[in-house]
Write an enzyme that holds these catalytic residues in place. Structure first.
Site, mmCIF file in Angstrom:
data_model
loop_
_atom_site.group_PDB
_atom_site.id
_atom_site.type_symbol
_atom_site.label_atom_id
_atom_site.label_comp_id
_atom_site.label_asym_id
_atom_site.label_seq_id
_atom_site.Cartn_x
_atom_site.Cartn_y
_atom_site.Cartn_z
ATOM 1 N N CYS A 78 -51.169 91.986 -55.761
ATOM 2 C CA CYS A 78 -52.349 92.751 -55.378
ATOM 3 C C CYS A 78 -52.088 94.194 -55.755
ATOM 4 O O CYS A 78 -51.069 94.770 -55.351
ATOM 5 C CB CYS A 78 -52.601 92.616 -53.877
ATOM 6 N N CYS A 216 -60.411 97.025 -55.198
ATOM 7 C CA CYS A 216 -59.469 96.022 -55.710
ATOM 8 C C CYS A 216 -58.726 96.656 -56.882
ATOM 9 O O CYS A 216 -59.324 96.943 -57.925
ATOM 10 C CB CYS A 216 -60.206 94.765 -56.165
#
Length: 284
Positions: A78, A216
């Site tokens: 991530c 994101c």
């Protein structure tokens, strides 16, 4: 078990929030992590977060980053989480200001600086990208672009991205994410608007969170690279997310995007102990 609780820190990168635990001593090795993560990431009844991360020992880097989505699934990596994990590692003495860390998606490097944290991604091979793919649906674009940048991402270029209603973006994102015939492992869904040659706006429906998140990092990186390949932007670009700005830079050759960097903030907002009621529903 854990009568004194589990030490944790709460962090976020551009509003993408995480619970982070130091697991170098194997504190959570005997825990059924999928159910545990689902419970502690549940908002309202527990701490709540988009994801959960463990810092563990590594034989090939300064440390290992394990990332779990809020639904309990373990993710490859991530981008926003990587920035938070890097600051966490420095904070607990697991790394210096320059570091390397192991993930399921490969080895990453990071550096803490006065602007936040800068993470270097592995090269992205251009032949692995799927560009200008037709898609028949009632969504905002009939063409998508796909690539794995840490995790799977689709990129859809749209107009007025921040004007899209939240429920509409969620429904579109959910539809594409669950198109398992086309994306067997699921996919993150990035809706991107070109502002100028140095700026993109982006909103992302994240696989594993199963909702839109404030930002994101890997999706922003995928969007910047794909926009650059298509000639929409330069190779140093600012991404405007709902949670704040990210900066992506890279070098583009005929074969790969290399020297890929993601830079943005990393905030340490709370620390404490997860107590049994934080995950107790897993016992019922």
């Amino acid at each position: 078990m854990f009568d004194l609780g589990i030490p944790f820190k709460k962090m976020n990168g551009c509003g993408n929030d995480f619970i982070v635990v130091d697991n170098r001593d194997g504190l959570l090795n005997e825990v059924a992590l999928s159910a545990f993560v689902q419970n502690v990431c549940r908002r309202g009844t527990s701490i709540g977060a988009d994801g959960f991360m463990l810092l563990e020992n590594s034989s090939i880097a300064d440390f290992k980053m394990r990332y779990f989505n809020a639904d309990g699934s373990e993710g490859e990596m991530c981008g926003n989480g990587a920035r938070c994990m890097s600051r966490f590692a420095y904070h607990i003495g697991a790394a210096k200001t320059k570091m390397s860390f192991e993930t399921m998606a490969g080895i990453y490097q990071a550096e803490l600086n006065q602007n936040g944290v800068k993470v270097k991604f592995p090269d992205v091979q251009l032949q692995a990208l799927e560009l200008n793919q037709p898609y028949e649906w009632d969504g905002p674009s009939g063409v998508y672009h796909y690539g794995v940048v840490g995790v799977p991402h689709t990129v859809w270029f749209v107009e007025n991205v921040f004007a899209i209603a939240d429920d509409q973006l969620r429904d579109w994102g959910r539809m594409v994410r669950n198109d398992l015939q086309r994306f067997p492992n699921g996919t993150n869904v990035n809706f991107v608007e070109r502002i100028d040659r140095q700026t993109l706006s982006i909103r992302t429906y994240e696989r594993g969170v199963e909702a839109e998140t404030y930002a994101c990092g890997s999706g922003s990186t995928a969007a910047a690279i794909i926009a650059g390949i298509l000639g929409h932007v330069d190779t140093s670009v600012n991404l405007l997310t709902r949670g704040g700005p990210l900066k992506i830079s890279y070098h583009l050759s005929d074969y790969a995007a290399d020297s890929v960097y993601l830079e943005g903030n990393s905030k340490l907002v709370a620390e404490g102990h997860l107590l049994p009621d934080a995950w107790s529903t897993m016992m019922k």
